[in-house]
Scaffold this motif. Sequence first.
Motif, PDB file in Angstrom:
ATOM      1  N   LYS A 207     -50.341  29.320 -76.666  1.00  0.00           N
ATOM      2  CA  LYS A 207     -49.893  30.125 -77.800  1.00  0.00           C
ATOM      3  C   LYS A 207     -48.600  29.567 -78.365  1.00  0.00           C
ATOM      4  O   LYS A 207     -48.439  29.437 -79.588  1.00  0.00           O
ATOM      5  CB  LYS A 207     -49.698  31.587 -77.401  1.00  0.00           C
ATOM      6  N   LYS A 208     -47.669  29.216 -77.490  1.00  0.00           N
ATOM      7  CA  LYS A 208     -46.409  28.634 -77.932  1.00  0.00           C
ATOM      8  C   LYS A 208     -46.664  27.359 -78.736  1.00  0.00           C
ATOM      9  O   LYS A 208     -46.052  27.127 -79.784  1.00  0.00           O
ATOM     10  CB  LYS A 208     -45.538  28.319 -76.715  1.00  0.00           C
ATOM     11  N   GLN A 209     -47.591  26.546 -78.262  1.00  0.00           N
ATOM     12  CA  GLN A 209     -47.928  25.300 -78.956  1.00  0.00           C
ATOM     13  C   GLN A 209     -48.600  25.567 -80.296  1.00  0.00           C
ATOM     14  O   GLN A 209     -48.343  24.867 -81.293  1.00  0.00           O
ATOM     15  CB  GLN A 209     -48.818  24.440 -78.069  1.00  0.00           C
ATOM     16  N   ALA A 210     -49.441  26.595 -80.346  1.00  0.00           N
ATOM     17  CA  ALA A 210     -50.127  26.934 -81.596  1.00  0.00           C
ATOM     18  C   ALA A 210     -49.129  27.430 -82.640  1.00  0.00           C
ATOM     19  O   ALA A 210     -49.243  27.104 -83.831  1.00  0.00           O
ATOM     20  CB  ALA A 210     -51.197  27.995 -81.335  1.00  0.00           C
ATOM     21  N   VAL A 211     -48.148  28.218 -82.191  1.00  0.00           N
ATOM     22  CA  VAL A 211     -47.102  28.685 -83.105  1.00  0.00           C
ATOM     23  C   VAL A 211     -46.300  27.508 -83.634  1.00  0.00           C
ATOM     24  O   VAL A 211     -46.046  27.388 -84.837  1.00  0.00           O
ATOM     25  CB  VAL A 211     -46.180  29.701 -82.404  1.00  0.00           C
ATOM     26  N   GLN A 212     -45.908  26.603 -82.723  1.00  0.00           N
ATOM     27  CA  GLN A 212     -45.101  25.465 -83.156  1.00  0.00           C
ATOM     28  C   GLN A 212     -45.883  24.571 -84.114  1.00  0.00           C
ATOM     29  O   GLN A 212     -45.305  23.997 -85.044  1.00  0.00           O
ATOM     30  CB  GLN A 212     -44.631  24.655 -81.941  1.00  0.00           C
ATOM     31  N   SER A 213     -47.195  24.470 -83.917  1.00  0.00           N
ATOM     32  CA  SER A 213     -48.005  23.637 -84.817  1.00  0.00           C
ATOM     33  C   SER A 213     -47.968  24.179 -86.235  1.00  0.00           C
ATOM     34  O   SER A 213     -48.064  23.413 -87.208  1.00  0.00           O
ATOM     35  CB  SER A 213     -49.443  23.539 -84.317  1.00  0.00           C
ATOM     36  N   GLU A 292     -47.557  39.435 -84.250  1.00  0.00           N
ATOM     37  CA  GLU A 292     -48.409  38.856 -83.218  1.00  0.00           C
ATOM     38  C   GLU A 292     -48.725  37.393 -83.496  1.00  0.00           C
ATOM     39  O   GLU A 292     -48.994  36.624 -82.569  1.00  0.00           O
ATOM     40  CB  GLU A 292     -49.700  39.668 -83.095  1.00  0.00           C
ATOM     41  N   GLU A 293     -48.686  36.978 -84.776  1.00  0.00           N
ATOM     42  CA  GLU A 293     -48.929  35.571 -85.089  1.00  0.00           C
ATOM     43  C   GLU A 293     -47.708  34.697 -84.793  1.00  0.00           C
ATOM     44  O   GLU A 293     -47.807  33.464 -84.814  1.00  0.00           O
ATOM     45  CB  GLU A 293     -49.279  35.391 -86.571  1.00  0.00           C
ATOM     46  N   GLY A 294     -46.563  35.334 -84.547  1.00  0.00           N
ATOM     47  CA  GLY A 294     -45.383  34.565 -84.194  1.00  0.00           C
ATOM     48  C   GLY A 294     -44.266  34.678 -85.212  1.00  0.00           C
ATOM     49  O   GLY A 294     -44.422  35.236 -86.306  1.00  0.00           O
ATOM     50  N   GLY A 295     -43.119  34.137 -84.841  1.00  0.00           N
ATOM     51  CA  GLY A 295     -41.931  34.129 -85.697  1.00  0.00           C
ATOM     52  C   GLY A 295     -41.130  32.872 -85.409  1.00  0.00           C
ATOM     53  O   GLY A 295     -41.617  31.916 -84.813  1.00  0.00           O
ATOM     54  N   ASN A 296     -39.896  32.909 -85.835  1.00  0.00           N
ATOM     55  CA  ASN A 296     -39.008  31.756 -85.685  1.00  0.00           C
ATOM     56  C   ASN A 296     -37.820  32.116 -84.811  1.00  0.00           C
ATOM     57  O   ASN A 296     -37.306  33.240 -84.873  1.00  0.00           O
ATOM     58  CB  ASN A 296     -38.507  31.318 -87.072  1.00  0.00           C
ATOM     59  N   ILE A 297     -37.381  31.176 -83.993  1.00  0.00           N
ATOM     60  CA  ILE A 297     -36.087  31.294 -83.353  1.00  0.00           C
ATOM     61  C   ILE A 297     -35.196  30.198 -83.944  1.00  0.00           C
ATOM     62  O   ILE A 297     -35.595  29.034 -83.993  1.00  0.00           O
ATOM     63  CB  ILE A 297     -36.159  31.165 -81.816  1.00  0.00           C
ATOM     64  N   TYR A 298     -34.050  30.611 -84.470  1.00  0.00           N
ATOM     65  CA  TYR A 298     -33.134  29.617 -85.030  1.00  0.00           C
ATOM     66  C   TYR A 298     -31.914  29.486 -84.130  1.00  0.00           C
ATOM     67  O   TYR A 298     -31.531  30.423 -83.417  1.00  0.00           O
ATOM     68  CB  TYR A 298     -32.714  29.974 -86.462  1.00  0.00           C
ATOM     69  N   LEU A 299     -31.331  28.322 -84.144  1.00  0.00           N
ATOM     70  CA  LEU A 299     -30.135  28.050 -83.353  1.00  0.00           C
ATOM     71  C   LEU A 299     -29.149  27.291 -84.231  1.00  0.00           C
ATOM     72  O   LEU A 299     -29.397  26.149 -84.625  1.00  0.00           O
ATOM     73  CB  LEU A 299     -30.488  27.229 -82.112  1.00  0.00           C
ATOM     74  N   ALA A 386     -41.838  33.593 -76.422  1.00  0.00           N
ATOM     75  CA  ALA A 386     -43.072  32.825 -76.187  1.00  0.00           C
ATOM     76  C   ALA A 386     -43.913  32.681 -77.453  1.00  0.00           C
ATOM     77  O   ALA A 386     -44.805  31.828 -77.500  1.00  0.00           O
ATOM     78  CB  ALA A 386     -43.891  33.488 -75.086  1.00  0.00           C
ATOM     79  N   ARG A 387     -43.667  33.505 -78.460  1.00  0.00           N
ATOM     80  CA  ARG A 387     -44.406  33.359 -79.724  1.00  0.00           C
ATOM     81  C   ARG A 387     -43.458  33.062 -80.894  1.00  0.00           C
ATOM     82  O   ARG A 387     -43.701  33.471 -82.031  1.00  0.00           O
ATOM     83  CB  ARG A 387     -45.259  34.594 -80.009  1.00  0.00           C
ATOM     84  N   CYS A 388     -42.394  32.328 -80.588  1.00  0.00           N
ATOM     85  CA  CYS A 388     -41.454  31.883 -81.616  1.00  0.00           C
ATOM     86  C   CYS A 388     -41.418  30.360 -81.679  1.00  0.00           C
ATOM     87  O   CYS A 388     -41.281  29.699 -80.650  1.00  0.00           O
ATOM     88  CB  CYS A 388     -40.043  32.409 -81.324  1.00  0.00           C
ATOM     89  N   GLY A 389     -41.524  29.834 -82.886  1.00  0.00           N
ATOM     90  CA  GLY A 389     -41.415  28.405 -83.095  1.00  0.00           C
ATOM     91  C   GLY A 389     -40.042  28.042 -83.635  1.00  0.00           C
ATOM     92  O   GLY A 389     -39.225  28.917 -83.939  1.00  0.00           O
TER      93      GLY A 389
END
Length: 410
Positions: A207-213, A292-299, A386-389
Motif C-alpha cells: 500500500k505504501k508503494q502504491a501511494v508513492q507511485s 483511505e487512498e492516501g495523503g502526503n507527508i511533507y518535511l 503507512a498511507r502517506c507518500g
Amino acid sequence: RSIKMKRLLSVLLTVALAVSGMCVFTGCTAREEQLKLFSQGEYMDESIFEEFESWYKEQTGEKVTVSMDDFNSNEQMYMLVEAGEADYDLICPSDYTIEKMIKNNLCQKVDKEILDIAQEGLFKEEYLQATRTFDKNLEYSVPYMFGTFGIMYNRTKINKDVTSWAEIFTENKDETIYLKKSIRDTYHAASLFAKRDEIISASGESKKQAVQSAFDDTSAENINAVKNIITEWKKGSKKLWDDENGKFEMAQNQGALGLFWSCDAGYVMGDYEDESGESLPGNKNLWYVIPEEGGNIYLDSFVIPTSAKNTKAANYFLKFLCEKETAKLNSVYCGAVSPVAAAYDELEAEYEEMNLTDEDSVFFGTSEEWKRMYIDMMFPPESVLARCGQMRDYGANESAVIKAMTDLLG
C-alpha cells in the motif's frame, strides 16, 4: 506552506534586499557577523534570535546578528538561489526542493562536528527515514517541521465521516469545496484518486508503494487522468481555488470541505488570528482526515546554500534549533510539529494530558473522539503514515506536469 498569515513582502522587495545588501534589518553590521535566514512565511518564533545571539557568543566568543526574510514559494526561492541572487546563510525549503538543490550542487554539507543529525535519539526515526528519500546519507539537511495534507471538512455540513478523495472530486456537488491553487498539492491529490482502486486493494508495504507511485507517476497517461478529474471537479460555481483564505472561510462555516495541510487545519481549529489580525475562536465543527487512498507527508528542513557567507554561525543555529525548548517553542508558534524527539514526545504527552473541561485547552467543550482526531492529525500514528507518500523532484517530466497544471489552475 503558510502556517500563519504571510508577511506582505513582494517578490521584488525580497529580491532587492537579497541583491543589494542594504542594511535595512541588520544595520551596518559587517556581513561576517550576520546570520541571514530565508524561510517560509511565519514559520519561526523570532524571539529565539536574541537568545541564539547570546548562546552563540557563549559557545564561540563571537558576535552574530540574526535576520530573516520570507519567500512566497519553493519555486520562487529556488530561482533566486539558482541565479545567485539570494544572499542567505540558511534556507528552509520543502523536501522535493531540497532533493533538487542537492542534485544541482546548490547546498553544502552540515558540519558533523557541530551537529550530526544521525545521532541516536535526536530525531524521531520515522522522520529520518523520510529525510533519507531526498538526502540519502543525512548530510545536507536538518529536519525542521513536518505535517500532512488531507481533507479538512465541516461535519455539520457533510453529516458523516469523510473517508475518500471522492468526497472532493465526485461527491457533494452542491457544497463549497476547495482545492489548493498549487501545482503539486492538487496534482498529487487527483493522482491518488485516479489510482484509488489499486491503492485501496493493496495492504502493508504494498500500500505504501502504491501511494508513492501516485506521487511519482508523471507519465502522459497519469497527467491526462489528473486533467480529466480536475476538469470535472471545476464544473459548478461552488468549486473554489484556495490561495491562502480557504482555511479562514472554513473556520467561518463558509465551506464544506477541501484539500488542506494539517498545520492550517490545526490553526483554525484552535483560537486563531484571521487575515486582518482579528483574534477569533477556533471552529470545533472542523475535522481532518487522511483519506483511505492516501495523503502526503511533507518535511521542511534547513539547508546551507553553497553561497552562504557565514557557515559557522549557520551550523551553530542548526544545532540551536534542535534544542528541545527551541523546537517546542517553534512548534507551538507555527502550528506544525518538530521531529526533534525530545520536543515531539513532550508535546504529544502534553496534548494527551489535556482534558475536555479545561478552558485553556484546545479540546475544551469537544469530545474524546474530536480530541483523538486532533492529536492524530498533529502526531500521525504509524497506521496513518503507512498511507502517506512524499513529493519528489519531477526530474525530466517537470515541465509537462507544470504546463498541464498551470492550464487547469488558470
